[in-house]
Scaffold this motif. Sequence first.
Motif, PDB file in Angstrom:
ATOM      1  N   HIS A  77     -49.838 -21.678  -4.544  1.00  0.00           N
ATOM      2  CA  HIS A  77     -50.270 -23.070  -4.592  1.00  0.00           C
ATOM      3  C   HIS A  77     -49.909 -23.704  -5.930  1.00  0.00           C
ATOM      4  CE1 HIS A  77     -53.159 -26.398  -5.072  1.00  0.00           C
ATOM      5  NE2 HIS A  77     -52.890 -26.591  -3.800  1.00  0.00           N
ATOM      6  N   MET A  78     -50.232 -23.018  -7.036  1.00  0.00           N
ATOM      7  CA  MET A  78     -49.941 -23.580  -8.371  1.00  0.00           C
ATOM      8  C   MET A  78     -48.437 -23.711  -8.587  1.00  0.00           C
ATOM      9  SD  MET A  78     -50.621 -24.919 -11.248  1.00  0.00           S
ATOM     10  CE  MET A  78     -52.372 -24.815 -11.496  1.00  0.00           C
ATOM     11  N   VAL A  79     -47.690 -22.673  -8.295  1.00  0.00           N
ATOM     12  CA  VAL A  79     -46.236 -22.735  -8.472  1.00  0.00           C
ATOM     13  C   VAL A  79     -45.665 -23.859  -7.607  1.00  0.00           C
ATOM     14  CG1 VAL A  79     -44.056 -21.495  -8.099  1.00  0.00           C
ATOM     15  CG2 VAL A  79     -45.997 -20.322  -9.181  1.00  0.00           C
ATOM     16  N   GLY A  80     -46.174 -23.989  -6.397  1.00  0.00           N
ATOM     17  CA  GLY A  80     -45.695 -25.008  -5.475  1.00  0.00           C
ATOM     18  C   GLY A  80     -45.856 -26.425  -5.991  1.00  0.00           C
ATOM     19  N   LYS A  81     -46.825 -26.648  -6.855  1.00  0.00           N
ATOM     20  CA  LYS A  81     -47.030 -27.988  -7.426  1.00  0.00           C
ATOM     21  C   LYS A  81     -45.861 -28.409  -8.317  1.00  0.00           C
ATOM     22  CE  LYS A  81     -50.970 -28.982  -5.636  1.00  0.00           C
ATOM     23  NZ  LYS A  81     -51.097 -30.101  -4.719  1.00  0.00           N
ATOM     24  N   HIS A  82     -45.066 -27.449  -8.764  1.00  0.00           N
ATOM     25  CA  HIS A  82     -43.963 -27.749  -9.686  1.00  0.00           C
ATOM     26  C   HIS A  82     -42.587 -27.755  -9.011  1.00  0.00           C
ATOM     27  CE1 HIS A  82     -47.304 -26.197 -12.106  1.00  0.00           C
ATOM     28  NE2 HIS A  82     -46.968 -27.187 -12.894  1.00  0.00           N
ATOM     29  N   ILE A  83     -42.488 -27.126  -7.850  1.00  0.00           N
ATOM     30  CA  ILE A  83     -41.200 -26.988  -7.158  1.00  0.00           C
ATOM     31  C   ILE A  83     -40.586 -28.369  -6.894  1.00  0.00           C
ATOM     32  CG2 ILE A  83     -40.045 -26.144  -5.053  1.00  0.00           C
ATOM     33  CD1 ILE A  83     -41.091 -23.919  -6.957  1.00  0.00           C
ATOM     34  N   GLY A  84     -39.300 -28.490  -7.269  1.00  0.00           N
ATOM     35  CA  GLY A  84     -38.546 -29.710  -6.993  1.00  0.00           C
ATOM     36  C   GLY A  84     -38.850 -30.895  -7.890  1.00  0.00           C
ATOM     37  N   LYS A  85     -39.733 -30.749  -8.860  1.00  0.00           N
ATOM     38  CA  LYS A  85     -40.099 -31.882  -9.733  1.00  0.00           C
ATOM     39  C   LYS A  85     -39.035 -32.194 -10.786  1.00  0.00           C
ATOM     40  CE  LYS A  85     -44.483 -32.558  -8.407  1.00  0.00           C
ATOM     41  NZ  LYS A  85     -44.777 -33.546  -7.428  1.00  0.00           N
ATOM     42  N   THR A 126     -45.823 -23.610 -19.698  1.00  0.00           N
ATOM     43  CA  THR A 126     -45.069 -24.856 -19.514  1.00  0.00           C
ATOM     44  C   THR A 126     -43.582 -24.576 -19.352  1.00  0.00           C
ATOM     45  OG1 THR A 126     -44.935 -25.250 -21.914  1.00  0.00           O
ATOM     46  CG2 THR A 126     -46.736 -26.336 -20.708  1.00  0.00           C
ATOM     47  N   ARG A 127     -43.097 -23.567 -20.022  1.00  0.00           N
ATOM     48  CA  ARG A 127     -41.680 -23.213 -19.872  1.00  0.00           C
ATOM     49  C   ARG A 127     -41.409 -22.647 -18.478  1.00  0.00           C
ATOM     50  NH1 ARG A 127     -39.139 -23.493 -24.940  1.00  0.00           N
ATOM     51  NH2 ARG A 127     -40.677 -23.954 -26.542  1.00  0.00           N
ATOM     52  N   VAL A 128     -42.325 -21.837 -17.956  1.00  0.00           N
ATOM     53  CA  VAL A 128     -42.193 -21.319 -16.594  1.00  0.00           C
ATOM     54  C   VAL A 128     -42.263 -22.486 -15.602  1.00  0.00           C
ATOM     55  CG1 VAL A 128     -43.337 -19.918 -14.821  1.00  0.00           C
ATOM     56  CG2 VAL A 128     -43.017 -18.999 -17.119  1.00  0.00           C
ATOM     57  N   ALA A 129     -43.152 -23.450 -15.854  1.00  0.00           N
ATOM     58  CA  ALA A 129     -43.270 -24.610 -14.962  1.00  0.00           C
ATOM     59  C   ALA A 129     -41.966 -25.406 -14.910  1.00  0.00           C
ATOM     60  CB  ALA A 129     -44.426 -25.512 -15.411  1.00  0.00           C
ATOM     61  N   LEU A 135     -36.328 -25.426  -9.026  1.00  0.00           N
ATOM     62  CA  LEU A 135     -36.115 -24.752  -7.742  1.00  0.00           C
ATOM     63  C   LEU A 135     -36.433 -25.687  -6.582  1.00  0.00           C
ATOM     64  CD1 LEU A 135     -37.860 -21.350  -8.591  1.00  0.00           C
ATOM     65  CD2 LEU A 135     -35.409 -21.893  -8.733  1.00  0.00           C
ATOM     66  N   GLU A 136     -35.857 -25.377  -5.437  1.00  0.00           N
ATOM     67  CA  GLU A 136     -36.126 -26.149  -4.225  1.00  0.00           C
ATOM     68  C   GLU A 136     -37.097 -25.421  -3.296  1.00  0.00           C
ATOM     69  OE1 GLU A 136     -35.233 -29.269  -3.839  1.00  0.00           O
ATOM     70  OE2 GLU A 136     -34.161 -29.191  -5.739  1.00  0.00           O
ATOM     71  N   GLU A 137     -37.277 -24.112  -3.521  1.00  0.00           N
ATOM     72  CA  GLU A 137     -38.199 -23.336  -2.698  1.00  0.00           C
ATOM     73  C   GLU A 137     -39.108 -22.515  -3.589  1.00  0.00           C
ATOM     74  OE1 GLU A 137     -36.500 -21.069   0.472  1.00  0.00           O
ATOM     75  OE2 GLU A 137     -34.978 -22.601   0.879  1.00  0.00           O
ATOM     76  N   ASN A 138     -40.314 -22.318  -3.149  1.00  0.00           N
ATOM     77  CA  ASN A 138     -41.312 -21.560  -3.894  1.00  0.00           C
ATOM     78  C   ASN A 138     -40.955 -20.069  -3.849  1.00  0.00           C
ATOM     79  OD1 ASN A 138     -43.695 -20.356  -4.879  1.00  0.00           O
ATOM     80  ND2 ASN A 138     -44.941 -22.033  -4.079  1.00  0.00           N
ATOM     81  N   PRO A 139     -40.751 -19.430  -5.004  1.00  0.00           N
ATOM     82  CA  PRO A 139     -40.328 -18.024  -5.017  1.00  0.00           C
ATOM     83  C   PRO A 139     -41.467 -17.013  -4.936  1.00  0.00           C
ATOM     84  CG  PRO A 139     -40.386 -18.837  -7.242  1.00  0.00           C
ATOM     85  CD  PRO A 139     -40.748 -20.007  -6.346  1.00  0.00           C
ATOM     86  N   THR A 140     -42.713 -17.469  -4.903  1.00  0.00           N
ATOM     87  CA  THR A 140     -43.817 -16.513  -4.926  1.00  0.00           C
ATOM     88  C   THR A 140     -43.942 -15.779  -3.595  1.00  0.00           C
ATOM     89  OG1 THR A 140     -45.417 -18.197  -4.291  1.00  0.00           O
ATOM     90  CG2 THR A 140     -45.153 -17.795  -6.638  1.00  0.00           C
TER      91      THR A 140
END
Length: 170
Positions: A77-85, A126-129, A135-140
């Motif tokens: 969920h958290m990683v997904g908030k950053h995908i494609g931004k 923040t660097r990981v974000a 990315l276009e897809e969530n890698p988790t």
Amino acid sequence: MEPSNNIPTPCEWAGGVEKFEQLTDAFYKKVLTDPVLEPVFRHMPAEHSKHVAHFMAEVLMGPKVYSAEYGDNALRHMVGKHIGKKLKEEQRKRWAQLLLETADEIGLPDDPEFRSTFVAHIEWGTRVAVINSQLEENPTTSEEQIPEWGWGEVKGPYEVVGSLFQKKKE
């Protein structure tokens, strides 16, 4: 991970979940007036600030409030908030700078031990974000969990989510 010798976790030392809620509440009010960050956050839901507080507190070895809300998919969920931004370094730097300014203003502990832990986590996170935002897809995967960040932690080198987040074998 349980602290040994009655050493408080970084979350406890900071003042607990409530202190992180105070931090993110004050911080996101500033974000919405910041020319660099407002375009990124202008449509954030009202509860965004509290979710970030709960995630931050949990990472710093506090109660698993964020995980309780999102279950096994909390990290996804958290990683997904950053995908494609497509976040940029200028935005990352400003986010970190404004967060640290707000930490001072609300009285988050400023001793070197806590601040080195807190700043290291913020810089790393923040660097990981930014990387994940490209990315276009969530890698988790279901094999990954929210990391714990204790005193003097070293993380990396960076892998797309990957081994740093693997669930620990019980």
